[in-house]
Design a protein around this motif. Sequence first.
Motif, PDB file in Angstrom:
ATOM      1  N   UNK A  23       1.813 -77.520 -63.677  1.00 29.67           N
ATOM      2  CA  UNK A  23       3.146 -77.195 -62.840  1.00 29.67           C
ATOM      3  C   UNK A  23       2.711 -77.116 -61.207  1.00 29.67           C
ATOM      4  N   UNK A  46       3.537 -85.379 -71.617  1.00 35.84           N
ATOM      5  CA  UNK A  46       4.436 -85.530 -70.523  1.00 35.84           C
ATOM      6  C   UNK A  46       4.792 -84.424 -70.006  1.00 35.84           C
ATOM      7  N   UNK A  47       4.430 -84.047 -68.822  1.00 36.26           N
ATOM      8  CA  UNK A  47       4.474 -82.726 -68.146  1.00 36.26           C
ATOM      9  C   UNK A  47       5.663 -82.534 -67.656  1.00 36.26           C
ATOM     10  N   UNK A  48       6.493 -83.431 -67.289  1.00 39.11           N
ATOM     11  CA  UNK A  48       7.625 -83.303 -66.299  1.00 39.11           C
ATOM     12  C   UNK A  48       8.464 -84.227 -66.177  1.00 39.11           C
ATOM     13  N   UNK A  49       9.403 -84.125 -65.233  1.00 34.79           N
ATOM     14  CA  UNK A  49      10.400 -85.465 -65.098  1.00 34.79           C
ATOM     15  C   UNK A  49       9.874 -86.614 -64.522  1.00 34.79           C
ATOM     16  N   UNK A  51       6.967 -87.717 -65.289  1.00 38.11           N
ATOM     17  CA  UNK A  51       6.247 -88.371 -66.398  1.00 38.11           C
ATOM     18  C   UNK A  51       7.453 -88.888 -67.192  1.00 38.11           C
TER      19      UNK A  51
END
Lengths: 315, 315
Positions: A23, A46-49, A51
């Motif tokens: 993050x 997939x860490x976040x939006x 991705x």
Amino acid sequence: MVTLKDLAKEVGVSVATVSRVLNNSGYASPEMRKRVMQAAERMNYKPNEVARALNTSRSNIIGVLVPDISNPYFPKVIRGIEDEAIKNNYRILIGNTDHDFDKESKYLEIFNQNNCAGIISATWTVTRQDNLTTRPVVLLDRVVKEHISIEADNLKGGKLQAHHLIQQGVHHVLLIKGLEDYSSFENRTLGSREVLGENQVPYEILSHTALNGTLESGDIAFLEKFDGIICPNDLVAYRVLNVLINHGVSVPDQVKVIGYDNLDFSQYVYPSLTTIEQPIYQLGRNAFKMLMKMNQGIEVESEVLDVKLIKRNST
Amino acid sequence: MVTLKDLAKEVGVSVATVSRVLNNSGYASPEMRKRVMQAAERMNYKPNEVARALNTSRSNIIGVLVPDISNPYFPKVIRGIEDEAIKNNYRILIGNTDHDFDKESKYLEIFNQNNCAGIISATWTVTRQDNLTTRPVVLLDRVVKEHISIEADNLKGGKLQAHHLIQQGVHHVLLIKGLEDYSSFENRTLGSREVLGENQVPYEILSHTALNGTLESGDIAFLEKFDGIICPNDLVAYRVLNVLINHGVSVPDQVKVIGYDNLDFSQYVYPSLTTIEQPIYQLGRNAFKMLMKMNQGIEVESEVLDVKLIKRNST
């Protein structure tokens, strides 16, 4: 589905550390950052939006293109879009294009990179050929063949402008055109000309390009030739009023001036401005709703909202 | 560095097809999309800005937070930021927070997800504790301890407001406060109070929260008690003028009104508004320049630009 915990185990550190790195929120050594990022890539985490967006699904962001954020019409449209978007857990990205095709293309790239769920554009000209995007698009206050659009009835608005001036007894009208190539301005002019013609009221047309010269030189002899001036929007009307008043021309006695949009400020200018009210905020809200339907595969038709005359002291 | 060509070879299709899939620009079957995306992932291909952003480098996007895009002050700030950004091949993402902490957090998330190179914020209150971001931040028109900021001298501006009204001979002043918790409004009030106190001019303070009630009820008996009104910004001044004029109160003879900002519209309202001019556009431009320096690791100090009195007909 790889979790943060799986990732932490793989790297051999705490979940908190992994979270900090992914993050980008707090300290982690470059070495630690590298280890975590490599593991994330290796394990297809997939860490976040962003991705998620890369992973072909659409993000919950929509792109909004406006030609000039300095015209208060557009912030109001944006508020309509944004309020509706927030309700639906969407966010908006705003691009200010300045009527510049290159700037617009850059913003369309950014919208693509953010995998925007769709685009609301107030920047497309009638001659526009190329879409530049495969995302759903709703055109706002612009009508372009084969595109879904929403506008407030520009033809009717132009007619109302002319009708009102004629009712107020004008005999010689100056019709100031808006920026070329936008359907909204074209249709307003068309509406006004139709009514002026039917009523056999002589008029002259001042192009958008010639306007600045006329106002900056304060060519009062030219403006005084007319007893009625139809403006393409309220911003132009403010400037026209200002030149007239500063030269001691009496408004509305000598010249009557009518604007278009009914911006919040139009009640405060001197004299307070007679104008055509567009449901600006509503245009934004409905545009967002239309876009959401298109995203759900529901068939959508172009919308035309109503306009009305607001009588104040400039006529 | 994996190229489009490498990828096309690996999948066994044309470069055009691979490009269509990666840029999401044109038709590709779900099957083809899957094959290309999997190959791209396998070969660690970085198709675009988003992918680059994930790869820990910062993107060429900066985030801009404003409290209310409907106040023309902010579009003008945004133009300053944007014009400078474009020159440097940066783009901006605009978040309108509506003074709402949740909305702001959401936009900060989006900025993180876009790996923004930095943030310019006009939304941070003086009591703000938490950063919510590790990116470089420049506060605009807000001063918060331990943060880099740029503002136009609010203390001086508040003093100028009071000085001018005293010079114009007022004896009893209404000082309308802006939204609590923003340093800019606090300092304007502080400046005005200091000068009014020094000159022993009696004054009353109207809070931002009480303002709407007073204006909406048109409480003219209250407003008429004063012969000078200091407004926290031009938008408030427009509304005050409007209530006074509509109730037949003579401005400036009976009551003198001074605004703050010098928005473009302030020359057009009635009577034209005396106000404090902020270099709004310049604030935006400089904020961007400061942010770029911070990104390059150059030490940056907070900046305070100058303000000046613009005398018009409302005083």
